[in-house]
Design a protein around this motif. Structure first.
Motif, PDB file in Angstrom:
ATOM      1  N   ASN A  51       0.820  -1.222   0.000  1.00  0.00           N
ATOM      2  CA  ASN A  51       0.000   0.000   0.000  1.00  0.00           C
ATOM      3  C   ASN A  51       0.848   1.264   0.000  1.00  0.00           C
ATOM      4  N   ASP A 244       0.441  -2.757 -16.581  1.00  0.00           N
ATOM      5  CA  ASP A 244       0.263  -1.302 -16.478  1.00  0.00           C
ATOM      6  C   ASP A 244       0.647  -0.593 -17.781  1.00  0.00           C
ATOM      7  N   GLU A 247      -2.267  -1.054 -20.055  1.00  0.00           N
ATOM      8  CA  GLU A 247      -3.351  -0.191 -19.571  1.00  0.00           C
ATOM      9  C   GLU A 247      -3.066   1.281 -19.900  1.00  0.00           C
ATOM     10  N   SER A 259      -5.853   3.236 -15.109  1.00  0.00           N
ATOM     11  CA  SER A 259      -5.929   2.742 -13.740  1.00  0.00           C
ATOM     12  C   SER A 259      -4.824   1.698 -13.563  1.00  0.00           C
ATOM     13  N   HIS A 261      -2.225  -0.905 -11.530  1.00  0.00           N
ATOM     14  CA  HIS A 261      -2.327  -1.855 -10.415  1.00  0.00           C
ATOM     15  C   HIS A 261      -0.992  -2.460  -9.997  1.00  0.00           C
ATOM     16  N   ARG A 263       1.128  -4.247 -11.809  1.00  0.00           N
ATOM     17  CA  ARG A 263       1.394  -5.584 -12.352  1.00  0.00           C
ATOM     18  C   ARG A 263       1.894  -5.443 -13.781  1.00  0.00           C
TER      19      ARG A 263
END
Ligand code: COA
Length: 263
Positions: A51, A244, A247, A259, A261, A263
């Motif tokens: 996080n 990513d 994306e 968006s 993530h 990965r």
């Protein structure tokens, strides 16, 4: 976390951003062995916590980021102990530099000696207009030992680095900005909010690409130009293999916000 370091992990308010606060305000956050140990532990926690996307390091109290290594502890050293003393600090600062996530120093006051070296191990430095920087070790009969002789010349060039290290004088935030030691200067009251806003903006970027940027740029300090280009191409290729990347490019073509993530 014990008391010489405060670690605030990301909350909804500060998505993706961890804040590490050096917490010995009565000693101007001087870096003693306990603080260095706790700082290393906090950095490791940030490294392992998915996080945490960006880390901000600042000092508690109104006066200091950190006024250097703890001179009371330093005084006890001999030649052998001094080398270990330097290596222990260097290990913590290298862990910060190699964290794989952007680390920003929010320099809220004095950043002297080891404090300046800690700020330089971070990837960027945002300073309060009241901040003061310096490498005053010469006045104690020693040299910077937590990476200052290596990182300062890279940031400001050899001539300015010699001036700061040999004379041991302090410079203010405006001068630090002028010579490239800091990235930005804010009014003291705005420093943390502005730094957190920037950190949150970074935290929304693709994490693997952030890591890749840090890794490739860091190589410029360690290897020859040709080798650096080879490393850049290899890391570039690695990022092209990420979800990513697909994306990010697809979102551009679709005219929407990506968006990511990690990965
Ligand atoms: N190590 C240990 N203690 C330190 C310290 C350090 N690097 N820097 C400050 N302190 C302590 C002081 O001893 C003092 O403790 P005390 O109240 O128990 O006496 C307290 O922090 C406040 O510092 P003080 O010197 O009274 O504040 P000031 O506003 O008069 O001066 C500085 C501020 C930064 C100019 C001055 O503290 C200083 O020169 N510090 C040392 C900087 C240095 O040489 N760093 C490199 C170390 S390798």
């Amino acid at each position: 976390m014990a008391h010489t370091i405060l670690l605030d992990l990301p909350t909804d308010g500060h998505a993706g951003v961890a804040v590490i606060t050096l917490n010995r305000p009565d000693k101007l956050n001087a870096l003693n062995a306990e603080l260095l140990r706790e700082l290393h532990a906090a950095i490791t926690t940030c490294q392992y916590d998915p996080n945490v996307r960006v880390v901000v390091i600042t000092g508690s109290g109104p006066k200091a980021f950190a006024a250097g290594a703890d001179i009371a502890e330093l005084h006890a050293n001999d030649a052998v102990g001094g080398k270990l003393f330097a290596e222990r600090g260097q290990a913590v600062f290298t862990a910060i530099e190699r964290l794989g996530k952007p680390v920003i120093a929010a320099v809220n006051g004095f950043a002297l000696g080891g404090g300046c070296e800690l700020a330089m191990a971070c990837h960027m430095r945002f300073a309060a207009d009241s901040a003061r920087f310096g490498q005053p070790e010469i006045n104690l009969g020693i040299i910077p030992g937590y990476g200052g002789t290596q990182r300062l010349p890279r940031l400001v060039g050899l001539a300015k680095a010699y001036e700061l290290i040999l004379a041991g004088d302090m410079i203010d935030a405006a001068e630090a900005l002028r010579i490239g030691l800091v990235n930005r200067v804010y009014a003291a009251a705005d420093l943390l909010d502005q730094t957190l806003a920037f950190a949150q903006m970074l935290a929304a970027k693709a994490p693997l690409a952030l890591y890749a940027c840090l890794e490739a740029a860091q190589a410029s300090a360690d290897v020859s130009g040709l080798e650096g280009l080879y490393i850049e191409a290899s890391i570039f290729g690695r990022t092209c293999g990420s979800e990513d990347f697909k994306e990010g490019t697809r979102a551009f073509l679709d005219k929407r916000t990506p968006s990511f993530h990690g990965r």
